[in-house]
Design a protein around this motif. Sequence first.
Motif: not given
Length: 92
Positions: A12-16
């Motif tokens: 999720x951090x990577x995608x955000x």
Amino acid sequence: MKRNEIINKLIECIKSTNTHCNNITLDSALSEDLGYDSLLIVDLLVQIEDTFNISLFMEDISINNLVTVNDLLKAIMRAINDETLWFFIKAY
């Protein structure tokens, strides 16, 4: 926190921080596969520290040690384990 939960939050951090990332695996290289440059990596590290409420170790996040998503996972797990240890030490 279980390993799968950590992985899901990491993704999720990577995608955000990089909306161009679609197929993220633990073996994905941050720069070659996911298109991260140095500024995006800094944004990602800040996001990770905020999300997991941890402080990553400098030696874990050096450019030589931070190549893949799995390297990030290891750094997060090390910081989480350190935070947990300090919590127990402070409690006694």
